[in-house]
Design a protein around this motif. Sequence first.
Motif, PDB file in Angstrom:
ATOM      1  N   GLY A 103      -6.239  19.203  -5.214  1.00 15.36           N
ATOM      2  CA  GLY A 103      -5.799  17.816  -5.219  1.00 15.36           C
ATOM      3  C   GLY A 103      -4.648  17.577  -6.181  1.00 15.36           C
ATOM      4  N   LEU A 104      -4.680  18.232  -7.333  1.00 12.85           N
ATOM      5  CA  LEU A 104      -3.636  18.036  -8.338  1.00 12.85           C
ATOM      6  C   LEU A 104      -2.283  18.551  -7.857  1.00 12.85           C
ATOM      7  CD1 LEU A 104      -5.521  18.906 -11.656  1.00 12.85           C
ATOM      8  CD2 LEU A 104      -4.686  16.654 -10.919  1.00 12.85           C
ATOM      9  N   ILE A 105      -2.285  19.655  -7.136  1.00 14.84           N
ATOM     10  CA  ILE A 105      -1.011  20.225  -6.693  1.00 14.84           C
ATOM     11  C   ILE A 105      -0.649  19.796  -5.270  1.00 14.84           C
ATOM     12  CG2 ILE A 105      -1.272  22.218  -8.206  1.00 14.84           C
ATOM     13  CD1 ILE A 105      -2.146  23.863  -5.848  1.00 14.84           C
ATOM     14  N   GLY A 106      -1.497  18.956  -4.642  1.00 13.82           N
ATOM     15  CA  GLY A 106      -1.201  18.465  -3.301  1.00 13.82           C
ATOM     16  C   GLY A 106      -1.389  19.485  -2.207  1.00 13.82           C
ATOM     17  N   CYS A 107      -2.325  20.408  -2.387  1.00 16.30           N
ATOM     18  CA  CYS A 107      -2.596  21.436  -1.384  1.00 16.30           C
ATOM     19  C   CYS A 107      -3.760  20.999  -0.507  1.00 16.30           C
ATOM     20  CB  CYS A 107      -2.910  22.764  -2.066  1.00 16.30           C
ATOM     21  SG  CYS A 107      -3.299  24.108  -0.928  1.00 16.30           S
ATOM     22  N   THR A 108      -3.529  20.881   0.768  1.00 12.39           N
ATOM     23  CA  THR A 108      -4.587  20.512   1.710  1.00 12.39           C
ATOM     24  C   THR A 108      -5.472  21.723   1.956  1.00 12.39           C
ATOM     25  OG1 THR A 108      -3.037  18.981   2.762  1.00 12.39           O
ATOM     26  CG2 THR A 108      -5.057  19.496   3.963  1.00 12.39           C
ATOM     27  N   THR A 109      -6.803  21.497   1.950  1.00  9.75           N
ATOM     28  CA  THR A 109      -7.757  22.602   2.080  1.00  9.75           C
ATOM     29  C   THR A 109      -8.632  22.416   3.307  1.00  9.75           C
ATOM     30  OG1 THR A 109      -7.827  22.795  -0.329  1.00  9.75           O
ATOM     31  CG2 THR A 109      -9.579  23.884   0.900  1.00  9.75           C
TER      32      THR A 109
ATOM     33  N   GLY B  26      -3.389  13.125  11.850  1.00 14.78           N
ATOM     34  CA  GLY B  26      -3.515  14.433  11.220  1.00 14.78           C
ATOM     35  C   GLY B  26      -4.329  14.370   9.945  1.00 14.78           C
ATOM     36  N   LEU B  27      -4.385  15.495   9.236  1.00 21.01           N
ATOM     37  CA  LEU B  27      -5.109  15.578   7.965  1.00 21.01           C
ATOM     38  C   LEU B  27      -4.338  14.850   6.873  1.00 21.01           C
ATOM     39  CD1 LEU B  27      -5.967  19.388   8.130  1.00 21.01           C
ATOM     40  CD2 LEU B  27      -7.388  17.493   8.909  1.00 21.01           C
ATOM     41  N   ARG B  28      -5.057  14.344   5.900  1.00 17.13           N
ATOM     42  CA  ARG B  28      -4.404  13.685   4.766  1.00 17.13           C
ATOM     43  C   ARG B  28      -4.009  14.745   3.721  1.00 17.13           C
ATOM     44  NH1 ARG B  28      -7.845   9.085   2.361  1.00 17.13           N
ATOM     45  NH2 ARG B  28      -5.809   8.484   1.490  1.00 17.13           N
ATOM     46  N   LYS B  29      -2.808  14.642   3.221  1.00 16.39           N
ATOM     47  CA  LYS B  29      -2.258  15.635   2.295  1.00 16.39           C
ATOM     48  C   LYS B  29      -3.086  15.697   1.006  1.00 16.39           C
ATOM     49  CE  LYS B  29       2.027  16.855  -0.151  1.00 16.39           C
ATOM     50  NZ  LYS B  29       2.022  18.248   0.302  1.00 16.39           N
TER      51      LYS B  29
ATOM     52  N   PRO C 148       0.820  -1.203   0.000  1.00 18.28           N
ATOM     53  CA  PRO C 148       0.000   0.000   0.000  1.00 18.28           C
ATOM     54  C   PRO C 148       0.855   1.254   0.000  1.00 18.28           C
ATOM     55  CG  PRO C 148       0.014  -1.033   2.171  1.00 18.28           C
ATOM     56  CD  PRO C 148       0.702  -1.980   1.254  1.00 18.28           C
ATOM     57  N   ARG C 149       0.367   2.275  -0.672  1.00 23.23           N
ATOM     58  CA  ARG C 149       1.099   3.543  -0.751  1.00 23.23           C
ATOM     59  C   ARG C 149       1.141   4.217   0.618  1.00 23.23           C
ATOM     60  NH1 ARG C 149      -0.486   8.925  -2.570  1.00 23.23           N
ATOM     61  NH2 ARG C 149      -2.595   8.093  -2.704  1.00 23.23           N
ATOM     62  N   GLU C 150       2.324   4.663   1.018  1.00 26.12           N
ATOM     63  CA  GLU C 150       2.474   5.315   2.315  1.00 26.12           C
ATOM     64  C   GLU C 150       1.720   6.637   2.318  1.00 26.12           C
ATOM     65  OE1 GLU C 150       5.997   6.809   5.364  1.00 26.12           O
ATOM     66  OE2 GLU C 150       6.491   5.812   3.461  1.00 26.12           O
ATOM     67  N   GLU C 151       0.891   6.814   3.322  1.00 24.20           N
ATOM     68  CA  GLU C 151       0.022   7.984   3.374  1.00 24.20           C
ATOM     69  C   GLU C 151       0.762   9.167   3.987  1.00 24.20           C
ATOM     70  OE1 GLU C 151      -4.571   8.207   4.468  1.00 24.20           O
ATOM     71  OE2 GLU C 151      -3.304   7.913   6.220  1.00 24.20           O
ATOM     72  N   GLN C 152       0.703  10.314   3.341  1.00 27.17           N
ATOM     73  CA  GLN C 152       1.317  11.520   3.875  1.00 27.17           C
ATOM     74  C   GLN C 152       0.292  12.281   4.714  1.00 27.17           C
ATOM     75  OE1 GLN C 152       2.953  13.758   0.594  1.00 27.17           O
ATOM     76  NE2 GLN C 152       4.729  12.424   0.406  1.00 27.17           N
TER      77      GLN C 152
END
Length: 523
Positions: free
Chosen positions: A156-162, A26-29, A6-10
């Motif tokens: 989501g495309l640029i990986g910015c958490t909102t 915490g929040l998911r990236k 599984p992909r490691e979650e940031q």
Amino acid sequence: MTPGGPREEQRVATGIPGLDTVLCGGLRKGRMYMVLGLPGAGKTILANQICFHQAAQGHRVLYLTLLAESHTELVSNLQTLSFFDPACVPGKISYLSAFTILEQGGLDALAELVRKEIKSHKASLLVLDGLLAAEELAPSRQALKKFIHGLQVVTGLIGCTTVVLTTGGDKGLRAEHTMVDGLLLLQQKNFGVRTLRELRVSKFRGSAYKLGQHGFEITGDGLTVYPRLESMVDGNLVPGAGKRDRDAFGVAGLDSMLKGGVPAGSTTILLGPPGSGKTLLGLSFLAEGARQGERSHYFAFYDAPERMLAQAAGVGLHLQPLMERGDLEVSFRPPTENILDKLGTELLTIVRSGRVRRIFLDGYEALRRASTRNTRVARFLAALVNECRVREVTLVYTAETTSAFGPEVKFPLKGISMVAENILFLRMVELHSGLRRFIAVLKVRNSAFDPAVRELEITNKGLKVGQPFAEGQMLMTGLARTRTPEPTPLPKPRSKPRAGSRSTAKAGTLSKPRRNVSKRRGT
């Protein structure tokens, strides 16, 4: 990350004490989260606390407000909080008011502004404060959904958490609630004259989280969340093989009744009315542990440390040297408006520290008053008892009986078997026109004990447990009776002979036997 695994979650840490625990990291990236709450619930402080924590980690943040309040006023209000760092503004945190653009150009102009500013500031965190204004100016619900979806795609495309802040508008589930990746609800609830703050995570895609209502408070340091104790305990853990067998109280007579003490890692209730000696007995338990080299902790509500030390010294318990040596810890909080989850967080920290082997919690009534839901206290204690058992920490706590005298004794809580393995009963009785204390062992799980009722004396040299009460009965009722020996039956007295009777004949003179002669008929 292992190949094929599984992909490691940031994760994006919020930096809010307790919140990352509730969110399991915490929040998911790159995901979008919505924080709902009425005005004054703490939404703006929560969002800014996350912003400054991320800025301290070297990330860039864009805070975009749709409120009529200018960002200058917003920053001015934040300066009173300890997490505010003026060096981060405007370098790492950029505040931008978009109220005028939304009012003049609508949602399309707002969406374009957001896309441009995120790229311009290279932001990894976006806060959109005041979604309610966008809802009110949106031409339709469909237009609002389109705006939120477009924002999700870009971030989501640029990986910015909102993080989106809103009051929630009308009650009930809204379309935008289903679109975001997580929902956090901040509430202020009134319980009589008290007002408590609670946080609830009702949705968190792609990750586990702590269910239920979690208490929080806002201080000069910002938000602090106290995860619900019941959600923090792993019920699958089992206690290992302990190194200690018994934990003694340091009171010779009582330790003899307990066959050496209570089992290590167990929980004991000291049950009795005020003045029966519960607190002194608990302090004796801690002092004995400290003398044995086991670090002990006194979790107090009623007596401040200075007063406790003076009272203990009055009965021969000198605790000051034990505290100075570090073998006895004392924490005190007045029994006023405590938050039950805050107390739970403090207790759990002590238990999990690994340095404390004995805890004396004085007492149950303070926990009950801290809880706004009385039925919850038993579950709270059950979770604490389980954690102590797993960590091999011996817990003793006091509980007051509802009456000092009378034939009936009521336990202060239901389901007592799941919150205590051992029960010591203390009471005062009236005997020979005076009050005397006694102690009895009602229960020790999986262990033999002496069931005798013994006198408990408080002297200037400490506590003393004496011999069984042989002179009284019905002691457990608090209305004792003196046991009196059964009278020995006396022999019946002989009756005195009357003067002139045949029994007055001299000794050796035999009276002739009386002959019964029946009279014959016809003679």
